[in-house]
Design an enzyme around this catalytic site. Structure first.
Site, short mmCIF file in Angstrom:
data_model
loop_
_atom_site.label_atom_id
_atom_site.label_comp_id
_atom_site.label_asym_id
_atom_site.label_seq_id
_atom_site.Cartn_x
_atom_site.Cartn_y
_atom_site.Cartn_z
N LYS A 22 0.84 -1.21 0.00
CA LYS A 22 0.00 0.00 0.00
C LYS A 22 0.87 1.25 0.00
O LYS A 22 0.65 2.17 -0.80
CB LYS A 22 -0.89 0.00 1.25
CG LYS A 22 -1.56 1.34 1.52
CD LYS A 22 -2.47 1.28 2.74
CE LYS A 22 -1.79 1.57 4.05
NZ LYS A 22 -1.48 2.99 4.30
N ASN A 23 1.86 1.28 0.90
CA ASN A 23 2.63 2.52 1.06
C ASN A 23 3.61 2.79 -0.08
O ASN A 23 4.21 3.86 -0.14
CB ASN A 23 3.37 2.52 2.41
CG ASN A 23 2.41 2.74 3.57
OD1 ASN A 23 1.23 3.02 3.36
ND2 ASN A 23 2.91 2.60 4.79
N CYS A 116 -5.81 12.61 13.44
CA CYS A 116 -6.31 11.29 13.07
C CYS A 116 -6.18 10.40 14.29
O CYS A 116 -5.62 10.81 15.30
CB CYS A 116 -5.57 10.72 11.87
SG CYS A 116 -3.92 10.16 12.27
N ARG A 121 -0.02 14.13 13.82
CA ARG A 121 0.58 13.94 12.50
C ARG A 121 0.57 15.21 11.63
O ARG A 121 -0.12 15.27 10.61
CB ARG A 121 -0.12 12.80 11.76
CG ARG A 121 -0.01 11.49 12.48
CD ARG A 121 -0.71 10.38 11.75
NE ARG A 121 0.12 9.77 10.73
CZ ARG A 121 -0.25 8.70 10.03
NH1 ARG A 121 -1.42 8.16 10.22
NH2 ARG A 121 0.55 8.18 9.12
N ASP A 304 4.28 0.43 12.16
CA ASP A 304 3.12 -0.25 11.57
C ASP A 304 3.03 -1.72 11.97
O ASP A 304 2.08 -2.39 11.60
CB ASP A 304 3.16 -0.12 10.03
CG ASP A 304 2.76 1.27 9.57
OD1 ASP A 304 2.28 2.07 10.39
OD2 ASP A 304 2.92 1.56 8.36
N ARG A 396 -8.59 -0.88 4.43
CA ARG A 396 -7.73 0.20 3.92
C ARG A 396 -6.37 -0.35 3.51
O ARG A 396 -5.73 0.21 2.61
CB ARG A 396 -7.48 1.25 5.02
CG ARG A 396 -8.69 2.05 5.37
CD ARG A 396 -8.31 3.17 6.28
NE ARG A 396 -7.29 4.01 5.66
CZ ARG A 396 -6.78 5.10 6.21
NH1 ARG A 396 -7.19 5.47 7.40
NH2 ARG A 396 -5.88 5.81 5.59
C1 UD1 Z 1 4.05 6.87 6.76
C2 UD1 Z 1 3.26 5.63 6.44
C3 UD1 Z 1 2.65 5.06 7.71
C4 UD1 Z 1 3.74 4.84 8.76
C5 UD1 Z 1 4.59 6.09 8.96
C6 UD1 Z 1 5.77 5.88 9.87
C7 UD1 Z 1 2.49 6.04 4.19
C8 UD1 Z 1 1.36 6.36 3.28
N1 UD1 Z 1 2.22 5.99 5.50
O1 UD1 Z 1 3.14 7.83 7.29
O2 UD1 Z 1 2.03 3.82 7.39
O3 UD1 Z 1 3.14 4.50 9.99
O4 UD1 Z 1 5.08 6.57 7.70
O5 UD1 Z 1 6.55 4.86 9.39
O6 UD1 Z 1 3.60 5.81 3.74
N2 UD1 Z 1 5.95 14.56 11.37
C9 UD1 Z 1 6.04 15.90 11.71
N3 UD1 Z 1 5.95 16.82 10.72
C10 UD1 Z 1 5.79 16.49 9.41
C11 UD1 Z 1 5.73 15.13 9.06
C12 UD1 Z 1 5.81 14.18 10.07
O7 UD1 Z 1 6.18 16.24 12.88
O8 UD1 Z 1 5.71 17.39 8.55
C13 UD1 Z 1 6.05 13.53 12.42
C14 UD1 Z 1 4.76 12.70 12.58
O9 UD1 Z 1 3.84 13.34 13.42
C15 UD1 Z 1 5.32 11.42 13.18
C16 UD1 Z 1 6.68 11.28 12.49
O10 UD1 Z 1 7.01 12.58 12.01
O11 UD1 Z 1 5.50 11.58 14.56
C17 UD1 Z 1 6.74 10.31 11.35
O12 UD1 Z 1 5.65 10.54 10.47
P1 UD1 Z 1 5.73 10.26 8.92
O13 UD1 Z 1 6.90 9.42 8.58
O14 UD1 Z 1 5.57 11.55 8.19
O15 UD1 Z 1 4.40 9.40 8.68
P2 UD1 Z 1 3.57 9.36 7.36
O16 UD1 Z 1 4.48 9.67 6.21
O17 UD1 Z 1 2.33 10.16 7.52
#
Ligand code: UD1
Length: 417
Positions: A22-23, A116, A121, A304, A396
């Site tokens: 998925k990712n 969420c 996030r 995950d 999902r």
């Molecule tokens: C992706 C994955 C999700 C997985 C996660 C962590 C996809 C579609 N989803 O989610 O399944 O659980 O990586 O491996 O690939 N953060 C900030 N600011 C930002 C962005 C992130 O503070 O601008 C923080 C988030 O709150 C979190 C951490 O960084 O604490 C990691 O998040 P991130 O890697 O961005 O998760 P996703 O990319 O949303």
């Protein structure tokens, strides 16, 4: 709404074939926005999140043709630059269109995702990076409005490792003027798969899979034809299914190189994991030992897989300390596992799981994707019957999980609530 009924106590045996990730599918489908040509993607999993991203692409003016697990996308004529609240609120990964739209059209309007179930996030690092590349960003009426004549290469450092942040900026940088360096970038296999797709389209990206990715901007990209990599989280979930039921499962079509941290932990609890041509062979033992786990960015233990591993630790001998270092609110499955009799205490971002208590079937509620997987796993090994409501969360991210488990000998069925 449907709920899932699971009858516990059946040992799982047989072979399961892992679906596309998925990712990886989500950002790769979105990368089609960067070219006018027809892109062809194979091994695309049939998941609700995939259908959501396809709907978003169609909303933007792309043509999407799906035949089984093959998806063809042409973004020849993009008629909109807006990702609506309706779509972004159902799937945060919709923010991935921000970078490519800005790169291709010079403008993007994307709803802010908001909170969420697993925490706040934010996407501040995506926005900060785009601003560094010269984008003008304003927030109005819950929407991010981003504009740029042509993005410029920049030296970007991520304060926190972010997967979709790395992917978004990589897609923005491929058509930028000059060179972009992403430092402290995410190293996930899905990031590498996206970089390989973009390179096939004519991008010049080096260093994907390391903390420093360099992207030399080009003027134009052509289409790609790629096969989506296997889902390492689905494969890991079936490893736990073998461990928790004392079963014997061949996990076909997975990529063990992407799963080293999980394989290591599953071996540590006393389960046999053998690499075989084409996948893994996992054989559960009589007893499960407790081990500690801390979630960290790849190549560490994935967040995950945390909920699923916790379900396994409920059946282990002794105490397991599980630290969640990625998301601040990712223990919502704990209260549901407790309803089944689990002995778990939470202190901040740490859960202490005292194994060895017998879990019994109970009515429980799925709250997010991986929490649903953890409840199914616990239910497979619990005494009696578990009813998991709001099971739609599982659709999902797990293709045909009910069918795949049933083929391994699980007794489970869906009913209307
Ligand atoms: C992706 C994955 C999700 C997985 C996660 C962590 C996809 C579609 N989803 O989610 O399944 O659980 O990586 O491996 O690939 N953060 C900030 N600011 C930002 C962005 C992130 O503070 O601008 C923080 C988030 O709150 C979190 C951490 O960084 O604490 C990691 O998040 P991130 O890697 O961005 O998760 P996703 O990319 O949303």
């Amino acid at each position: 709404m449907e709920k899932l009924i699971v009858e516990g106590g059946h040992r799982l045996e047989g072979t399961v074939v892992i679906s596309g990730a998925k990712n990886a599918a989500l950002p790769i489908l979105v990368s089609s926005l960067l070219t006018a040509g027809w892109n062809v993607y194979q091994n695309v999993p049939d998941l609700r999140d995939v259908r959501t991203i396809e709907r978003l692409l169609v909303d933007l003016g792309a043509v999407v043709e799906t035949t089984g697990s093959e998806v063809k996308v042409s973004a020849n004529a993009i008629s909109s630059h807006e990702a609506s609240y309706e779509l972004v609120k159902t799937m945060r990964a919709s923010v991935l269109v921000l970078g490519p739209l800005l790169a291709r059209l010079g403008k993007a309007r994307v709803s802010l995702p908001g909170g969420c179930a697993i925490g706040a996030r934010p996407i501040d690092l995506h926005l900060k990076g785009l601003e560094q590349m010269g984008a003008d960003i304003s927030l109005e009426h819950g929407y991010i409005d981003a504009r740029a004549d042509r993005l410029k290469g920049a030296d970007i450092y991520f304060d926190i490792v972010t997967v979709t942040g790395t992917e978004n900026l990589m897609m923005a940088a491929v058509l930028a003027d000059g060179e972009t360096t992403l430092k402290n970038a995410a190293r996930e296999p899905e990031v590498v798969a996206l970089a390989e797709t973009l390179n096939q389209m004519g991008a010049e990206i080096t260093g994907a899979g390391t903390p420093e990715i360099v992207i030399r901007g080009v003027n134009e990209l052509g289409p790609a034809s790629v096969t989506i990599i296997p889902d390492r989280i689905e494969a890991g979930t079936f490893m736990i299914a073998a461990a928790i039921t004392g079963g014997d499962i061949k996990i076909a079509g997975c990529e063990p190189r992407h799963m080293e941290a999980v394989i290591h932990k599953v071996r540590q609890v006393g389960v046999t994991v053998k690499e075989e041509p084409g996948g893994l062979h996992v054989v559960g033992g009589e007893a499960i030992s407790s081990v500690d786990v801390k979630t960290v960015p790849y190549p560490g233990f994935p967040t995950d897989m945390q909920a699923q591993f916790m379900a396994l630790m409920c059946f282990a001998n002794g105490l397991s300390v599980i630290s969640e270092a990625i998301f601040e609110n990712r223990f919502i499955h704990v209260s549901e596992l407790q309803r089944m009799g689990a002995n778990i205490k939470i202190s901040g971002s740490v859960a202490m799981v005292r194994g060895g208590t017998r879990l019994a079937g109970a009515p429980v509620m799925a709250t997010d994707l991986r929490a649903s997987a953890s409840l199914i796993l616990a239910a497979l090994a619990a005494e009696g019957t578990t009813e998991i409501s709001r099971i739609y969360h599982i659709d999902r991210g797990y293709e045909g999980i009910g069918k795949k488990l049933a083929e391994l000998g699980a007794r489970l069925w869906r009913v209307q609530e």
